[in-house]
Design an enzyme around this catalytic site. Structure first.
Site, mmCIF file in Angstrom:
data_model
loop_
_atom_site.group_PDB
_atom_site.id
_atom_site.type_symbol
_atom_site.label_atom_id
_atom_site.label_comp_id
_atom_site.label_asym_id
_atom_site.label_seq_id
_atom_site.Cartn_x
_atom_site.Cartn_y
_atom_site.Cartn_z
ATOM 1 N N TYR A 1 -37.981 -64.267 -51.407
ATOM 2 C CA TYR A 1 -37.183 -63.987 -52.614
ATOM 3 C C TYR A 1 -36.259 -62.781 -52.393
ATOM 4 O O TYR A 1 -35.072 -62.826 -52.723
ATOM 5 C CB TYR A 1 -38.155 -63.739 -53.774
ATOM 6 C CG TYR A 1 -37.529 -63.570 -55.129
ATOM 7 C CD1 TYR A 1 -37.088 -64.666 -55.866
ATOM 8 C CD2 TYR A 1 -37.403 -62.304 -55.706
ATOM 9 C CE1 TYR A 1 -36.538 -64.501 -57.139
ATOM 10 C CE2 TYR A 1 -36.861 -62.128 -56.962
ATOM 11 C CZ TYR A 1 -36.430 -63.229 -57.678
ATOM 12 O OH TYR A 1 -35.880 -63.060 -58.940
ATOM 13 N N LYS B 1 -32.111 -62.856 -52.490
ATOM 14 C CA LYS B 1 -31.317 -62.060 -53.438
ATOM 15 C C LYS B 1 -30.444 -61.034 -52.692
ATOM 16 O O LYS B 1 -29.312 -60.784 -53.081
ATOM 17 C CB LYS B 1 -32.238 -61.363 -54.441
ATOM 18 C CG LYS B 1 -33.006 -62.336 -55.337
ATOM 19 C CD LYS B 1 -32.074 -63.151 -56.220
ATOM 20 C CE LYS B 1 -32.829 -63.990 -57.236
ATOM 21 N NZ LYS B 1 -31.938 -64.784 -58.088
HETATM 22 P P1 NAP Z 1 -37.016 -68.972 -65.609
HETATM 23 O O1 NAP Z 1 -37.383 -68.577 -66.990
HETATM 24 O O2 NAP Z 1 -38.059 -69.453 -64.675
HETATM 25 O O3 NAP Z 1 -35.848 -70.068 -65.709
HETATM 26 C C1 NAP Z 1 -35.318 -70.595 -64.530
HETATM 27 C C2 NAP Z 1 -34.091 -71.397 -64.845
HETATM 28 O O4 NAP Z 1 -33.514 -71.828 -63.588
HETATM 29 C C3 NAP Z 1 -34.381 -72.646 -65.638
HETATM 30 O O5 NAP Z 1 -33.277 -72.908 -66.467
HETATM 31 C C4 NAP Z 1 -34.514 -73.719 -64.561
HETATM 32 O O6 NAP Z 1 -34.186 -75.039 -64.970
HETATM 33 C C5 NAP Z 1 -33.464 -73.232 -63.571
HETATM 34 N N1 NAP Z 1 -33.708 -73.735 -62.227
HETATM 35 C C6 NAP Z 1 -34.731 -73.437 -61.385
HETATM 36 N N2 NAP Z 1 -34.608 -74.129 -60.248
HETATM 37 C C7 NAP Z 1 -33.484 -74.882 -60.381
HETATM 38 C C8 NAP Z 1 -32.842 -75.821 -59.546
HETATM 39 N N3 NAP Z 1 -33.332 -76.133 -58.355
HETATM 40 N N4 NAP Z 1 -31.705 -76.410 -60.009
HETATM 41 C C9 NAP Z 1 -31.202 -76.114 -61.225
HETATM 42 N N5 NAP Z 1 -31.779 -75.236 -62.059
HETATM 43 C C10 NAP Z 1 -32.907 -74.640 -61.631
HETATM 44 O O7 NAP Z 1 -36.304 -67.782 -64.838
HETATM 45 P P2 NAP Z 1 -35.555 -66.471 -65.382
HETATM 46 O O8 NAP Z 1 -36.562 -65.385 -65.444
HETATM 47 O O9 NAP Z 1 -34.736 -66.765 -66.571
HETATM 48 O O10 NAP Z 1 -34.641 -66.155 -64.111
HETATM 49 C C11 NAP Z 1 -33.240 -66.392 -64.086
HETATM 50 C C12 NAP Z 1 -32.661 -65.673 -62.884
HETATM 51 O O11 NAP Z 1 -32.937 -64.274 -63.001
HETATM 52 C C13 NAP Z 1 -33.260 -66.119 -61.553
HETATM 53 O O12 NAP Z 1 -32.259 -66.160 -60.566
HETATM 54 C C14 NAP Z 1 -34.256 -65.022 -61.229
HETATM 55 O O13 NAP Z 1 -34.471 -64.912 -59.843
HETATM 56 C C15 NAP Z 1 -33.549 -63.819 -61.806
HETATM 57 N N6 NAP Z 1 -34.438 -62.698 -62.110
HETATM 58 C C16 NAP Z 1 -35.421 -62.818 -63.061
HETATM 59 C C17 NAP Z 1 -36.240 -61.715 -63.312
HETATM 60 C C18 NAP Z 1 -37.327 -61.755 -64.342
HETATM 61 O O14 NAP Z 1 -38.082 -60.767 -64.433
HETATM 62 N N7 NAP Z 1 -37.455 -62.788 -65.152
HETATM 63 C C19 NAP Z 1 -36.067 -60.540 -62.597
HETATM 64 C C20 NAP Z 1 -35.062 -60.459 -61.644
HETATM 65 C C21 NAP Z 1 -34.253 -61.537 -61.418
HETATM 66 P P3 NAP Z 1 -35.300 -76.054 -65.608
HETATM 67 O O15 NAP Z 1 -35.498 -75.582 -67.016
HETATM 68 O O16 NAP Z 1 -34.675 -77.411 -65.529
HETATM 69 O O17 NAP Z 1 -36.519 -75.912 -64.780
#
Ligand code: NAP
Length: 243
Positions: free
Chosen positions: A154, A158
């Site tokens: 990961y 990133k």
């Molecule tokens: P999340 O709640 O797990 O949601 C993930 C989203 O990405 C969902 O809409 C999912 O679609 C979509 N997705 C995953 N794999 C995919 C694929 N192969 N093709 C198309 N769509 C896909 O994640 P989140 O926390 O909102 O994270 C969003 C971004 O922020 C990510 O890049 C993550 O790495 C980054 N981030 C998150 C955090 C955190 O603490 N949450 C921290 C740092 C960075 P489906 O609904 O169809 O599954």
């Protein structure tokens, strides 16, 4: 020309908050999702209820074939619409110690989080160049800046996107396109479900996890006119958690 914001992974979590914010800013929103159609529909309906325009577009960001056919087809079929804002947000994590990590966990995280940037951005840039205007915003992570144990895959994905952000910003700045990244810390979404917030309070100066909306506000700023001279930057949204 109808101006669109494409938000990958717009069905849930941070992507949903970004989609709603983009709609508030007056963009029609293309809400990408992979498998969760019900959640994507909820995002689209929430935008429509507020008088905005949105449509869901399913494609798996880890598949170059799906990107090229499904997103490529949408771009071809919608010559009256232009994607002015691209938010590369979709991402996954599959944590493991490097020593224990099967190849699948390495490659799937790199494909979903990093290769997707290449295939999607390459498809969207020509339209932005034609308009001589565009905003590309990549959602990265504290993990890609600091490196976190158990997340070599990961963190690498990133950090890769951060490098690409800085390089692409220099390639296309003269075309009126900015490229920036937003690096969240711990944000309350499905991705962090099961991580005990209390355990981390002591090391987060703001003493709490962030909300998806707090990330979306930063993305919205980078998409706004006010950010027209900012490019190649990474903005941290992490409650002060750096080390
Ligand atoms: P999340 O709640 O797990 O949601 C993930 C989203 O990405 C969902 O809409 C999912 O679609 C979509 N997705 C995953 N794999 C995919 C694929 N192969 N093709 C198309 N769509 C896909 O994640 P989140 O926390 O909102 O994270 C969003 C971004 O922020 C990510 O890049 C993550 O790495 C980054 N981030 C998150 C955090 C955190 O603490 N949450 C921290 C740092 C960075 P489906 O609904 O169809 O599954």
């Amino acid at each position: 020309m109808i101006k669109y914001a494409l938000v990958t992974g717009g069905s849930r979590g941070i992507g949903r908050a970004i989609s709603l914010k983009m709609a508030e800013m007056g963009f029609a929103v293309l809400v990408n999702y992979n498998s969760n159609k019900a959640e994507a529909t909820k995002t689209v309906e929430a935008i429509n209820e507020k008088g905005g325009t949105a449509e869901a577009l399913q494609f798996n960001v880890s598949s170059k074939e799906e990107i090229n056919t499904k997103l490529g087809r949408w771009i071809e079929a919608n010559k009256d619409k232009v994607i002015e804002v691209l938010v590369n947000n979709a991402g996954i994590r599959k944590d493991n110690l490097l020593m224990m990590m099967p190849e699948e966990e390495w490659h799937s995280v790199l494909q979903t989080n990093l290769d997707s940037f290449y295939y999607i951005t390459k498809l969207v840039i020509p339209g932005m160049m034609f308009q001589r205007n565009g905003r590309i915003i990549n959602v990265v992570s504290l993990s890609g800046i600091k490196g976190l144990p158990g997340q070599t895959n990961y963190s690498a994905s990133k950090a890769g996107v951060i490098g690409a952000t800085k390089a692409l910003a220099q390639e296309i700045g003269r075309k009126g396109i900015t490229v920036n990244a937003v690096a969240p810390g711990f944000i309350k979404t499905d991705m962090t479900e099961g991580i005990d917030e209390k355990q981390f309070r002591a090391i987060i100066p703001m003493q709490r996890f962030g909300e998806a909306e707090e990330v979306a506000e930063t993305v919205a700023f980078l998409a706004s006119k006010g950010a027209s001279y900012i490019t190649g930057e990474v903005i941290n949204v992490n409650g002060g958690l750096y080390t």
